[in-house]
Design an enzyme around this catalytic site. Sequence first.
Site, PDB file in Angstrom:
ATOM      1  N   GLU A  66       0.851  -1.200   0.000  1.00  0.00           N
ATOM      2  CA  GLU A  66       0.000   0.000   0.000  1.00  0.00           C
ATOM      3  C   GLU A  66       0.880   1.240   0.000  1.00  0.00           C
ATOM      4  O   GLU A  66       1.631   1.483   0.954  1.00  0.00           O
ATOM      5  CB  GLU A  66      -0.949   0.022   1.194  1.00  0.00           C
ATOM      6  CG  GLU A  66      -1.833   1.268   1.074  1.00  0.00           C
ATOM      7  CD  GLU A  66      -3.017   1.312   1.999  1.00  0.00           C
ATOM      8  OE1 GLU A  66      -3.338   0.286   2.622  1.00  0.00           O
ATOM      9  OE2 GLU A  66      -3.613   2.404   2.105  1.00  0.00           O
ATOM     10  N   ASP A 118      10.359   6.879   0.682  1.00  0.00           N
ATOM     11  CA  ASP A 118       9.735   7.027  -0.627  1.00  0.00           C
ATOM     12  C   ASP A 118       9.376   5.658  -1.207  1.00  0.00           C
ATOM     13  O   ASP A 118      10.254   4.806  -1.411  1.00  0.00           O
ATOM     14  CB  ASP A 118      10.708   7.760  -1.563  1.00  0.00           C
ATOM     15  CG  ASP A 118      10.050   8.181  -2.869  1.00  0.00           C
ATOM     16  OD1 ASP A 118       9.152   7.456  -3.359  1.00  0.00           O
ATOM     17  OD2 ASP A 118      10.440   9.226  -3.406  1.00  0.00           O
ATOM     18  N   ASP A 140      -1.942  12.015  -3.766  1.00  0.00           N
ATOM     19  CA  ASP A 140      -1.990  13.481  -3.908  1.00  0.00           C
ATOM     20  C   ASP A 140      -2.275  13.819  -5.374  1.00  0.00           C
ATOM     21  O   ASP A 140      -1.560  13.347  -6.263  1.00  0.00           O
ATOM     22  CB  ASP A 140      -0.650  14.089  -3.486  1.00  0.00           C
ATOM     23  CG  ASP A 140      -0.332  13.771  -2.031  1.00  0.00           C
ATOM     24  OD1 ASP A 140      -1.122  14.168  -1.155  1.00  0.00           O
ATOM     25  OD2 ASP A 140       0.673  13.090  -1.772  1.00  0.00           O
ATOM     26  N   LYS A 144      -2.309  21.358 -10.176  1.00  0.00           N
ATOM     27  CA  LYS A 144      -1.777  22.339 -11.140  1.00  0.00           C
ATOM     28  C   LYS A 144      -0.983  21.618 -12.224  1.00  0.00           C
ATOM     29  O   LYS A 144      -0.171  20.737 -11.921  1.00  0.00           O
ATOM     30  CB  LYS A 144      -0.855  23.332 -10.433  1.00  0.00           C
ATOM     31  CG  LYS A 144      -1.602  24.222  -9.471  1.00  0.00           C
ATOM     32  CD  LYS A 144      -0.689  25.218  -8.820  1.00  0.00           C
ATOM     33  CE  LYS A 144      -1.495  26.083  -7.862  1.00  0.00           C
ATOM     34  NZ  LYS A 144      -0.719  26.598  -6.755  1.00  0.00           N
ATOM     35  N   ASP A 176     -10.606  10.859  -5.865  1.00  0.00           N
ATOM     36  CA  ASP A 176     -11.825  11.668  -5.917  1.00  0.00           C
ATOM     37  C   ASP A 176     -11.585  12.886  -6.815  1.00  0.00           C
ATOM     38  O   ASP A 176     -12.364  13.824  -6.797  1.00  0.00           O
ATOM     39  CB  ASP A 176     -12.215  12.147  -4.511  1.00  0.00           C
ATOM     40  CG  ASP A 176     -11.121  12.986  -3.876  1.00  0.00           C
ATOM     41  OD1 ASP A 176      -9.931  12.738  -4.174  1.00  0.00           O
ATOM     42  OD2 ASP A 176     -11.445  13.896  -3.077  1.00  0.00           O
ATOM     43  N   THR A 211     -11.880   6.025   4.012  1.00  0.00           N
ATOM     44  CA  THR A 211     -10.965   6.786   4.865  1.00  0.00           C
ATOM     45  C   THR A 211     -11.438   8.233   4.958  1.00  0.00           C
ATOM     46  O   THR A 211     -12.398   8.629   4.302  1.00  0.00           O
ATOM     47  CB  THR A 211      -9.523   6.783   4.298  1.00  0.00           C
ATOM     48  OG1 THR A 211      -9.533   7.461   3.035  1.00  0.00           O
ATOM     49  CG2 THR A 211      -8.977   5.388   4.134  1.00  0.00           C
ATOM     50  N   PHE A 213     -10.188  10.775   3.654  1.00  0.00           N
ATOM     51  CA  PHE A 213     -10.171  11.438   2.344  1.00  0.00           C
ATOM     52  C   PHE A 213     -11.456  11.142   1.570  1.00  0.00           C
ATOM     53  O   PHE A 213     -12.008  12.002   0.917  1.00  0.00           O
ATOM     54  CB  PHE A 213      -8.949  11.002   1.531  1.00  0.00           C
ATOM     55  CG  PHE A 213      -7.704  11.672   2.006  1.00  0.00           C
ATOM     56  CD1 PHE A 213      -7.359  12.926   1.543  1.00  0.00           C
ATOM     57  CD2 PHE A 213      -6.903  11.076   2.948  1.00  0.00           C
ATOM     58  CE1 PHE A 213      -6.226  13.571   2.007  1.00  0.00           C
ATOM     59  CE2 PHE A 213      -5.774  11.704   3.419  1.00  0.00           C
ATOM     60  CZ  PHE A 213      -5.429  12.956   2.946  1.00  0.00           C
ATOM     61  N   GLU A 214     -11.926   9.905   1.677  1.00  0.00           N
ATOM     62  CA  GLU A 214     -13.145   9.563   0.951  1.00  0.00           C
ATOM     63  C   GLU A 214     -14.361  10.231   1.601  1.00  0.00           C
ATOM     64  O   GLU A 214     -15.244  10.733   0.902  1.00  0.00           O
ATOM     65  CB  GLU A 214     -13.342   8.041   0.915  1.00  0.00           C
ATOM     66  CG  GLU A 214     -14.531   7.665   0.059  1.00  0.00           C
ATOM     67  CD  GLU A 214     -14.466   6.236  -0.452  1.00  0.00           C
ATOM     68  OE1 GLU A 214     -13.609   5.469   0.016  1.00  0.00           O
ATOM     69  OE2 GLU A 214     -15.280   5.897  -1.323  1.00  0.00           O
TER      70      GLU A 214
HETATM   71  C1  LIG Z   1      -3.832  12.231   0.076  1.00  0.00           C
HETATM   72  S1  LIG Z   1      -2.973  11.141   1.122  1.00  0.00           S
HETATM   73  C2  LIG Z   1      -3.980   9.660   1.154  1.00  0.00           C
HETATM   74  C3  LIG Z   1      -3.697   8.760   2.339  1.00  0.00           C
HETATM   75  C4  LIG Z   1      -4.444   7.430   2.399  1.00  0.00           C
HETATM   76  N1  LIG Z   1      -4.126   6.585   1.263  1.00  0.00           N
HETATM   77  C5  LIG Z   1      -5.931   7.605   2.521  1.00  0.00           C
HETATM   78  O1  LIG Z   1      -6.682   7.216   1.601  1.00  0.00           O
HETATM   79  O2  LIG Z   1      -6.378   8.120   3.562  1.00  0.00           O
HETATM   80  C6  LIG Z   1      -1.600  10.650   0.124  1.00  0.00           C
HETATM   81  C7  LIG Z   1      -0.463  10.093   0.964  1.00  0.00           C
HETATM   82  O3  LIG Z   1       0.549   9.574   0.107  1.00  0.00           O
HETATM   83  C8  LIG Z   1       1.814   9.820   0.708  1.00  0.00           C
HETATM   84  N2  LIG Z   1       2.812   9.721  -0.362  1.00  0.00           N
HETATM   85  C9  LIG Z   1       2.858  10.433  -1.514  1.00  0.00           C
HETATM   86  N3  LIG Z   1       3.906  10.060  -2.266  1.00  0.00           N
HETATM   87  C10 LIG Z   1       4.534   9.068  -1.574  1.00  0.00           C
HETATM   88  C11 LIG Z   1       5.687   8.290  -1.834  1.00  0.00           C
HETATM   89  N4  LIG Z   1       6.397   8.433  -2.957  1.00  0.00           N
HETATM   90  N5  LIG Z   1       6.065   7.380  -0.913  1.00  0.00           N
HETATM   91  C12 LIG Z   1       5.349   7.217   0.229  1.00  0.00           C
HETATM   92  N6  LIG Z   1       4.245   7.935   0.537  1.00  0.00           N
HETATM   93  C13 LIG Z   1       3.842   8.851  -0.357  1.00  0.00           C
HETATM   94  C14 LIG Z   1       1.657  11.194   1.329  1.00  0.00           C
HETATM   95  O4  LIG Z   1       2.579  11.405   2.369  1.00  0.00           O
HETATM   96  C15 LIG Z   1       0.211  11.139   1.838  1.00  0.00           C
HETATM   97  O5  LIG Z   1       0.152  10.709   3.182  1.00  0.00           O
END
Ligand SMILES: C[S@@+](CC[C@H](N)C(=O)[O-])C[C@H]1O[C@@H](n2cnc3c(N)ncnc32)[C@H](O)[C@@H]1O
Length: 232
Positions: A66, A118, A140, A144, A176, A211, A213-214
């Site tokens: 995940e 990462d 994310d 933009k 979304d 979650t 976010f949803e």
């Molecule tokens: C908008 S949040 C969604 C979190 C979760 N999946 C949810 O649905 O609640 C996106 C997450 O992806 C993480 N993220 C983005 N790029 C990443 C990467 N390359 N490696 C690890 N985490 C990453 C960010 O830190 C952030 O917590």
Amino acid sequence: MTTTDHDPAIPPDNRPIRTFHPRRGRMSGRQTDALDRLWPRYGLDVPDGPVDLVDLFGRRAPVVLEIGSGMGDSTATMAAADPDRDYLAVEVHTPGIANLLDLVDRAGLGNVRVALGDALDLVRGLPEGALDAVHIFFPDPWPKARHHKRRIIQPAHVALLRSRLTPGGTLHCATDWAEYADAMRQTLDADPELVDAYGGFGPRPAHRPVTKFERRAITAGRPVADLIYRRR
Ligand SMILES: C[S@@+](CC[C@H](N)C(=O)[O-])C[C@H]1O[C@@H](n2cnc3c(N)ncnc32)[C@H](O)[C@@H]1O
């Protein structure tokens, strides 16, 4: 990793373009305690080199990765309902990692490991065909146009992720953000080794937990798209 180590979300200069916002975020007392207590048992820093999944989980079982597990609710819920597969969550946000460690410990889950760093570096260290599934829920959106290069779903990343899936393994994305959903579909359709398992945007799969976010998206009236592709 301890609570005083360097935060991997704050990269030094001249590193490649990242898919995440550098942010520190404060930790609650419970999260600090969970990190200190549980990191040695369930945690790993994303290494520079290869990752041995059998060694990591202490058994040979299908593995779900995940990416961007956020606060960890999806990982913990799905892993609890799916004890025959192992779940590796990767996140750069330390409070989210700590929250997931706490959830894992409270539920007594033996099939979860939590990586800080990462996700793309982690994936590069996995052998080809190592994963049964990759989940990317609410990545994310980088809305933009000049930031689209930061999106996790783009051709080079998809080729990398797909190469680590076993034949028949699935890449499941949810978003979304309507424009990102369309861009995801185009990118995933263009990969010759992936097949759309739904044939279009499918119904929300019951096994994907809702979650924060949803819930926010639902409240704001933004429809959520699930995209599930299978490696040939
Ligand atoms: C908008 S949040 C969604 C979190 C979760 N999946 C949810 O649905 O609640 C996106 C997450 O992806 C993480 N993220 C983005 N790029 C990443 C990467 N390359 N490696 C690890 N985490 C990453 C960010 O830190 C952030 O917590």
